[in-house]
Design a protein around this motif. Structure first.
Motif, mmCIF file in Angstrom:
data_model
loop_
_atom_site.group_PDB
_atom_site.id
_atom_site.type_symbol
_atom_site.label_atom_id
_atom_site.label_comp_id
_atom_site.label_asym_id
_atom_site.label_seq_id
_atom_site.Cartn_x
_atom_site.Cartn_y
_atom_site.Cartn_z
ATOM 1 N N GLN A 1 0.968 -1.345 -0.008
ATOM 2 C CA GLN A 1 -0.243 0.132 -0.035
ATOM 3 C C GLN A 1 0.882 1.311 0.055
ATOM 4 O O GLN A 1 1.145 1.872 1.180
ATOM 5 N N PHE A 2 1.228 1.580 -1.290
ATOM 6 C CA PHE A 2 2.100 2.789 -1.261
ATOM 7 C C PHE A 2 1.260 3.935 -1.912
ATOM 8 O O PHE A 2 0.212 3.717 -2.885
ATOM 9 N N LYS A 3 1.649 5.282 -1.372
ATOM 10 C CA LYS A 3 0.834 6.413 -2.050
ATOM 11 C C LYS A 3 1.886 7.436 -2.217
ATOM 12 O O LYS A 3 2.781 7.477 -1.642
ATOM 13 N N VAL A 4 1.548 8.232 -3.384
ATOM 14 C CA VAL A 4 2.440 9.314 -3.730
ATOM 15 C C VAL A 4 1.611 10.596 -3.329
ATOM 16 O O VAL A 4 0.450 10.727 -3.922
ATOM 17 N N HIS A 5 2.086 11.617 -2.546
ATOM 18 C CA HIS A 5 1.697 12.763 -2.309
ATOM 19 C C HIS A 5 2.664 13.567 -2.087
ATOM 20 O O HIS A 5 3.851 13.418 -1.877
ATOM 21 N N ARG A 6 2.275 15.093 -1.907
ATOM 22 C CA ARG A 6 3.388 15.989 -1.559
ATOM 23 C C ARG A 6 4.160 15.951 -0.119
ATOM 24 O O ARG A 6 3.562 15.024 0.683
ATOM 25 N N LEU A 7 5.292 16.351 -0.240
ATOM 26 C CA LEU A 7 6.171 16.120 1.100
ATOM 27 C C LEU A 7 5.557 16.877 2.202
ATOM 28 O O LEU A 7 5.407 16.069 3.390
#
Length: 462
Positions: A369-375
């Motif tokens: 369960q990986f997600k990409v969003h802003r730092l």
């Protein structure tokens, strides 16, 4: 549904199609081109002509069929289409649209949904080219629709023959050809097609434009005349694009972290129209938007930059515009960079319409369960805790907060632009998560190419 009797026109022959398609530079050793195919005369004609042309060059076409699941008879029509394609040994894929909201949207929204579905398949399959069957009548309709909506000169150029969408090249080789000739070509092949009832549905604006176009044809001001007008606008737009691109090279320094420095003095020296176009392109690339800001707001920002009255900074189009010692910083507005993208090992996608992100398969620990969003602020604090020596001046503050970051259930995993990776996340010392700045709208895309870039077509052009 019974098929309409076409106006007397000559079919497109192999030599003529070769002249039309050569412009697009399909120079691969074994070219592979996807074609959006609905079963209608236009798209069916295109896929048959293109597949024949490609096979003579050891290539092939792949038909992409979108099933919107909106009409009960669509399943039967798709089965019929699949049978026709099989007769020509053409590979096909049926892409099912599962969003229930689609049926309540207009034609423009549905078209965008189709493009996302088609280009998404192309990206996953590694196919660079997607051919679309828009023809001269479609070009004239688009021009009239945009004119009725008050579009400016750029919009009145209608559709380009080549466009990039989601890192896929959209090709329109039939944009100079009348629709009647496509039907004549299929009749010459003894090939049937499907008539779409929505083409005559009065609830759609394009239907009324189509009827208006038919009346204008009786006055010798039909599709041929209107397409020529659109072509003239396209020539002007193409020239303006070239001048703007040259200015952008001089006034911007683009950083792979998704921001740029702007030389406001050089921008102010340029003609106002060119400067405004350049500023629009910058905001589109950094902000990840499809359409530019309202002209009134753009003019206010341009005047503030030109007069050096930008103290305190501004926001527009999802971007922050701030003065600094290095010039004008234009970066993503942190509050606007709210895209959350789920990503599995082995997948890649476009995050925030700006970054091409990819996750390799060498993840350890069974995390899926990986997600990409802003730092963001919390992510930046996590980076500093692990790497106390990190240089905060390497990137401006808002740029850091808007960097694409990979997260899992345990928190921050990786930030490629800061060379950060959590120690327990990846095996073999590798960094399988990458993020490359490839905005939906490039700073300086190739100049707009209209129908006048295609070779003239012969035959009946009624």
């Amino acid at each position: 549904m019974p098929q309409k009797k076409p106006v007397s026109s000559s079919p497109i022959n192999a030599r003529e199609f070769d002249q039309l398609i050569r412009l697009f530079g399909l120079l691969e050793a074994e070219p592979l081109v996807a074609v959006g195919v609905s079963g209608g005369a236009d798209s069916l004609c295109l896929v048959l002509l293109l597949d024949s042309w490609l096979r003579r060059r050891r290539g092939r076409a792949v038909a992409l069929i979108v099933d919107h699941q909106l009409r009960p008879e669509a399943k039967r029509e798709i089965q019929q289409l699949v049978g026709w394609l099989a007769n020509y040994s053409i590979e096909y894929h049926v892409l099912v649209w599962s969003d229930e909201k689609l049926g309540r949207t207009g034609q423009a929204a549905a078209r965008e949904a189709r493009y996302e579905l088609l280009t998404g398949w192309c990206r996953r399959a590694g196919v660079l080219h997607l051919a679309l069957a828009h023809h001269r009548d479609d070009q004239a309709e688009t021009h009239l629709l945009r004119k009725a909506r008050g579009s400016g000169a750029d919009g009145l150029a209608a559709m380009p023959i080549v466009w990039e969408h989601n890192n896929v090249r959209l090709l329109r080789p039939l944009l100079s050809v009348p629709g009647t000739r496509l039907r004549a070509t299929l009749l010459c092949m003894h090939q049937r097609w499907v008539e779409d009832p929505s083409n005559d549905d009065p609830t759609y604006g394009r239907t009324h434009v189509r009827r208006k176009l038919a009346k204008l044809s009786e006055e010798n001001k039909g599709a041929a005349h209107i397409a020529t007008v659109a072509s003239d606008y396209a020539s002007v737009r193409g020239g303006a694009d070239e001048v703007t691109a040259l200015l952008l090279v001089r006034v911007t320094q683009i950083d792979p972290a998704g921001f740029c420095w702007l030389d406001q003095m050089l921008l102010a020296e340029a003609p106002t129209k060119v400067g405004l176009r350049a500023l629009t392109q910058i905001l589109l690339a950094i902000g990840g938007n499809k359409y530019g800001a309202r002209r009134e707001s753009l003019l206010l920002l341009y005047e503030a930059l030109r007069k050096n009255q930008i103290a305190g900074g501004r926001t527009l189009g999802g971007c922050c515009i701030t003065p600094s010692r290095n010039g004008i910083l234009i970066c993503r507005e942190p509050a606007a960079a709210d895209h959350v993208l789920s990503l599995l090992p082995g997948q890649w996608s476009l995050w925030d319409h700006r970054f091409h992100v990819a996750l390799g398969r060498c993840c350890v620990g069974g995390r899926r369960q990986f997600k990409v969003h802003r730092l963001g602020v919390n992510g930046w604090c996590a980076v500093k805790r692990k790497r106390s020596g990190v240089n905060e001046r390497t990137l401006p503050l808002f740029v850091r907060y808007c960097l694409p970051a990979l997260w899992d259930l345990d928190g921050l995993v990786a930030v490629p632009h800061l060379d950060y990776s959590r120690g327990d996340s990846f095996g073999g010392g590798q960094q399988p998560f990458t993020a490359n700045f490839r905005p939906r709208r490039a700073f300086a895309a190739p100049p707009f190419q209209g129908v006048n870039s295609l070779v003239p077509v012969t035959g009946n052009t009624k």
